[in-house]
Design an enzyme around this catalytic site. Sequence first.
Site, mmCIF file in Angstrom:
data_model
loop_
_atom_site.group_PDB
_atom_site.id
_atom_site.type_symbol
_atom_site.label_atom_id
_atom_site.label_comp_id
_atom_site.label_asym_id
_atom_site.label_seq_id
_atom_site.Cartn_x
_atom_site.Cartn_y
_atom_site.Cartn_z
ATOM 1 N N LEU A 148 1.070 -1.709 0.231
ATOM 2 C CA LEU A 148 0.279 0.294 0.068
ATOM 3 C C LEU A 148 0.719 1.057 0.286
ATOM 4 C CD1 LEU A 148 -2.778 -0.808 2.749
ATOM 5 C CD2 LEU A 148 -2.286 -0.665 0.463
ATOM 6 N N ASP A 149 0.468 2.541 -0.753
ATOM 7 C CA ASP A 149 1.302 3.167 -0.547
ATOM 8 C C ASP A 149 1.661 4.418 0.971
ATOM 9 O OD1 ASP A 149 1.660 3.090 -3.690
ATOM 10 O OD2 ASP A 149 0.327 4.006 -4.675
ATOM 11 N N LYS A 150 2.465 5.267 0.641
ATOM 12 C CA LYS A 150 2.672 5.569 2.153
ATOM 13 C C LYS A 150 1.411 5.939 2.832
ATOM 14 C CE LYS A 150 5.237 9.718 4.327
ATOM 15 N NZ LYS A 150 6.005 10.096 3.467
#
Length: 371
Positions: A148-150
Amino acid sequence: MALTGCCRGAGWRFLAAAGSRRRRCLCLDFGSFCSDAADVPRAAERRPSWAHGGAPKEAAAGSPVSRRVQELRRLSQGLQRVHPNVLAKVLKNGLLFHNEDWVVVDKPYGVPMEAAPGRGTGMQEVLPILPKMLYGMTAQPLHICHRLDKDNTGAMILARDGKSALALNHRFRMHEVIKKYWVVTVGIPVPSEGIIDIPIIEREVSNPRKHFKMALAPVFRVGDMEGTMLRARQNRAAHSAVTQYRVLESSGGTALVELQPLTGVKHQVRVHLALALGCPILGDHKYSKWSSLEPQKLPEGVLRRLGLTQPKSRHVPLHLHSRQLRVPAARSEGEEGESEREPMLNVICRPPRYFLQTLKHLRIQWPEVAP
């Protein structure tokens, strides 16, 4: 050095050293965490604001806009620079599911998969710590099976051993794992549900400085004659990208949208919403304007409901939440079609508090079909 003062507030302790500049240290009380991360809406309100990445409450001062900015910071920031033990404890208390193969955590906002040196804590750093908190000091480190992206929040699966990780990675590659996201969009998608099937490619943007973004690479273009479509030459660097979507609720030019990516391209749902439907995700300061890097420009009506001014829109966090993860039961040899057996895993993750507050400010109703 002698300490002359101490004041407490929402889990923080402030210490002032005699004759020196002020220092601040973090003192967290883990006993106040809510252990049921998938409870009914009232449970989300019972949780401390920083259980999903919020910071402690500070005294609001100044104008209403300043207080609103402080609220956004309090609800979305606070876990990015804590010790890995603290982050692991937060994940443990917000655990969504675990068994002999998998651990499903509720990833907070602003926590990357791997943090750069000196830039805070990443999920990678808690992999050896969390299993020890759950299963004892002899437990082996967990394995990341998808990313998952930041600035994404929500459900994320970790495997307990290498064998489980390989099996789950294979299922992700075969697109057998069903992932659903909830987003708040600026603009209401038309039609209200559908499938976006437009390839995506990474391109260079030179304004104002050189950087790279994902972009659409459509296989058709509008012809010179009205109503005609021509097939474009396929770029070999483009990746097939398919996203299914439906509008759950809408109000005042904004919408709560459910997305199911059927492929796994970098920033796929953000690009499809912003560039294909013209409805960027609220807080998506990267793709709201593809040609530059600047804070998202919001309509006056949206700013008014959020209690912000345009210069303060840069403080709005990305409203992209991993709502559901479903791993279907493995098909037996020779079995065809969708299996009717119970899924191996079906986890629903409630959005973080800042997301829920935004729905309230925008007057978007909680979907009746949603648990």
